[in-house]
Design a protein around this motif. Structure first.
Motif, PDB file in Angstrom:
ATOM      1  N   VAL A 102     -10.107   4.727  -2.783  1.00  0.00           N
ATOM      2  CA  VAL A 102      -9.858   3.372  -2.287  1.00  0.00           C
ATOM      3  C   VAL A 102     -10.749   2.363  -3.000  1.00  0.00           C
ATOM      4  CG1 VAL A 102      -9.954   1.876  -0.255  1.00  0.00           C
ATOM      5  CG2 VAL A 102      -9.067   4.205  -0.055  1.00  0.00           C
ATOM      6  N   VAL A 115      -3.211   0.008   4.289  1.00  0.00           N
ATOM      7  CA  VAL A 115      -4.216   0.873   3.676  1.00  0.00           C
ATOM      8  C   VAL A 115      -5.362   1.104   4.648  1.00  0.00           C
ATOM      9  CG1 VAL A 115      -6.007   0.997   1.894  1.00  0.00           C
ATOM     10  CG2 VAL A 115      -3.674   0.352   1.273  1.00  0.00           C
ATOM     11  N   LEU A 118      -4.259   3.498   7.323  1.00  0.00           N
ATOM     12  CA  LEU A 118      -4.119   4.852   6.794  1.00  0.00           C
ATOM     13  C   LEU A 118      -5.474   5.523   6.631  1.00  0.00           C
ATOM     14  CD1 LEU A 118      -2.524   7.195   5.503  1.00  0.00           C
ATOM     15  CD2 LEU A 118      -2.663   5.963   3.308  1.00  0.00           C
ATOM     16  N   VAL A 119      -6.447   4.798   6.091  1.00  0.00           N
ATOM     17  CA  VAL A 119      -7.781   5.363   5.890  1.00  0.00           C
ATOM     18  C   VAL A 119      -8.422   5.726   7.229  1.00  0.00           C
ATOM     19  CG1 VAL A 119     -10.122   4.886   5.068  1.00  0.00           C
ATOM     20  CG2 VAL A 119      -8.151   4.210   3.677  1.00  0.00           C
ATOM     21  N   THR A 122      -6.742   8.722   8.671  1.00  0.00           N
ATOM     22  CA  THR A 122      -7.109   9.913   7.915  1.00  0.00           C
ATOM     23  C   THR A 122      -8.467  10.431   8.345  1.00  0.00           C
ATOM     24  OG1 THR A 122      -5.804   9.150   6.008  1.00  0.00           O
ATOM     25  CG2 THR A 122      -7.448  10.864   5.603  1.00  0.00           C
ATOM     26  N   PHE A 140      -3.369  12.471   2.361  1.00  0.00           N
ATOM     27  CA  PHE A 140      -3.859  11.120   2.083  1.00  0.00           C
ATOM     28  C   PHE A 140      -3.527  10.707   0.654  1.00  0.00           C
ATOM     29  CE2 PHE A 140      -6.988   8.374   0.100  1.00  0.00           C
ATOM     30  CZ  PHE A 140      -6.843   7.237   0.885  1.00  0.00           C
ATOM     31  N   LYS A 143       0.245   9.981   0.251  1.00  0.00           N
ATOM     32  CA  LYS A 143       0.652   8.815   1.036  1.00  0.00           C
ATOM     33  C   LYS A 143       0.061   7.534   0.447  1.00  0.00           C
ATOM     34  CE  LYS A 143       1.092  11.372   5.415  1.00  0.00           C
ATOM     35  NZ  LYS A 143       2.528  11.163   5.631  1.00  0.00           N
ATOM     36  N   TYR A 144      -1.195   7.610   0.015  1.00  0.00           N
ATOM     37  CA  TYR A 144      -1.854   6.420  -0.528  1.00  0.00           C
ATOM     38  C   TYR A 144      -1.227   5.985  -1.847  1.00  0.00           C
ATOM     39  CZ  TYR A 144      -5.452   3.280  -2.271  1.00  0.00           C
ATOM     40  OH  TYR A 144      -6.114   2.187  -2.769  1.00  0.00           O
ATOM     41  N   HIS A 147       2.032   4.350  -1.269  1.00  0.00           N
ATOM     42  CA  HIS A 147       1.959   3.007  -0.695  1.00  0.00           C
ATOM     43  C   HIS A 147       1.606   1.950  -1.730  1.00  0.00           C
ATOM     44  CE1 HIS A 147       1.237  -0.298   2.016  1.00  0.00           C
ATOM     45  NE2 HIS A 147       0.028  -0.443   1.485  1.00  0.00           N
TER      46      HIS A 147
END
Length: 253
Positions: A102, A115, A118-119, A122, A140, A143-144, A147
Motif C-alpha cells: 500500500v 482501499v 480492505l486493509v 484484512t 489481499f 483483491k488489491y 481494485h
C-alpha cells in the motif's frame, strides 16, 4: 490545501521511521485523506503519549494539525492496536507486506475509502488464528491489485475472449488467462491445473467470511503464491518487495 487547522481522521500506520533520538516520521493510511506523511516530534517520549499510536499496524482516531502542507499529531485514540499479530512472526511479516504494498502504490493524499476498508478488514482476519495467514495474504494481493486497475481476466481468454479451453494458461503480459490458440502470443504463459484455477477465482471473488471453508493443498498454495505475487509485482513494476524477501528467508515458498 487548508493550513493551520485541526483535522479529525481515522487511520492506520503503515510506515514508521525513527528521526533523531525521540521523533518519528510515519505514513498513515486514512479513510478520508488518503496516505499522509506525518512528523511526530517526541514520539518516543512517554510524556507525549504517542509511542503506541505511531507504531506500525495501529489504527487510531487522530486529531491532526495541518500547517503549511505538513501534518502533525495533536492527539490520538487507539481503535485497534493489532497487537495479537506479534504472537506469530509469519503474521507480522505478512502485515509488513500488506503495508509495504500500500505504501509503495498509494500516492500521498490519494483518497480511496475502498482501499482503507480492505486493509482494515484484512488485518481483522489476519488476527484470526483459526485462518491460514498465507490465505489472507494471497487474497489481499489479488483483491488489491484488482481494485487499483489490474483485475485479471479469469472468465475468458484475455487475448481472443473465447470461453472454450482445452488447457488454461496464465500470462502477466496478457492480464489473465490464455487459451491454447493464443499461447504463442505471449512469452510468459504458465499452465494452470484445475485446482489452482478454481482457487484463484475463489480468492478474487469470495469474501473473507467465506474463507473458513477453504482448504487448498500445499502445492496449490505454492502455485497461487508464485502466480499472484508475480502478477502483482509485474503490474506495480517492482522487482521485489523487502517484506517478501524476509518471508522467503524465514519461511520459504
Amino acid at each position: 490545501m487548508d493550513t493551520n487547522k485541526l483535522i479529525k481522521t481515522r487511520g492506520l500506520v503503515i510506515f514508521q521511521n525513527r528521526y533523531k533520538e525521540s521523533s518519528k516520521i510515519v505514513n498513515i493510511l486514512t479513510r478520508d485523506r488518503g496516505k499522509i506523511n506525518v512528523f511526530v516530534s517526541g514520539a518516543m517520549l512517554p510524556t507525549r503519549g504517542l509511542m503506541l499510536v505511531t507504531e506500525k499496524f495501529v489504527e487510531s482516531d487522530f486529531t491532526l494539525r495541518l500547517n503549511k502542507n505538513s501534518y502533525y499529531i495533536e492527539k490520538a485514540k487507539i481503535i485497534d492496536s493489532n497487537l495479537s499479530l506479534g504472537q506469530d512472526p509469519k503474521r507480522v511479516i505478512i502485515g509488513d507486506l500488506i503495508c509495504e504494498i500500500v505504501d509503495l502504490t498509494m500516492l500521498e493524499n490519494q483518497v480511496d475509502s475502498t482501499v482503507y476498508d480492505l486493509v482494515i478488514k484484512t488485518f481483522k482476519y489476519l488476527q484470526d488464528f483459526s485462518l491460514d495467514p498465507d490465505l489472507i495474504n494471497l487474497a489481499f494481493m489479488i483483491k488489491y491489485i484488482s481494485h487499483i486497475g489490474f483485475r485479471p481476466r479469469l472468465e475468458l481468454c484475455s487475448s481472443c475472449e473465447t470461453r472454450n479451453f482445452s488447457n488454461i494458461y496464465f500470462s502477466n503480459e496478457s492480464g489473465g488467462i490464455v487459451c491454447d490458440n493464443c499461447l504463442n502470443n505471449f512469452d510468459d504463459c504458465v499452465k494452470l491445473n484445475k485446482s489452482t484455477y478454481e482457487a484463484l477465482i475463489k480468492l478474487l471473488f469470495s469474501k473473507y467470511e467465506d474463507f473458513y471453508s477453504f482448504d487448498f493443498d500445499e502445492k496449490t498454495m505454492k502455485d497461487l503464491h508464485r502466480l499472484i505475487y508475480g502478477y502483482l509485482t509485474y503490474n506495480i513494476e517492482i522487482d521485489g518487495l523487502k517484506s517478501q524477501i524476509r518471508y522467503d528467508k524465514f519461511f520459504g515458498i
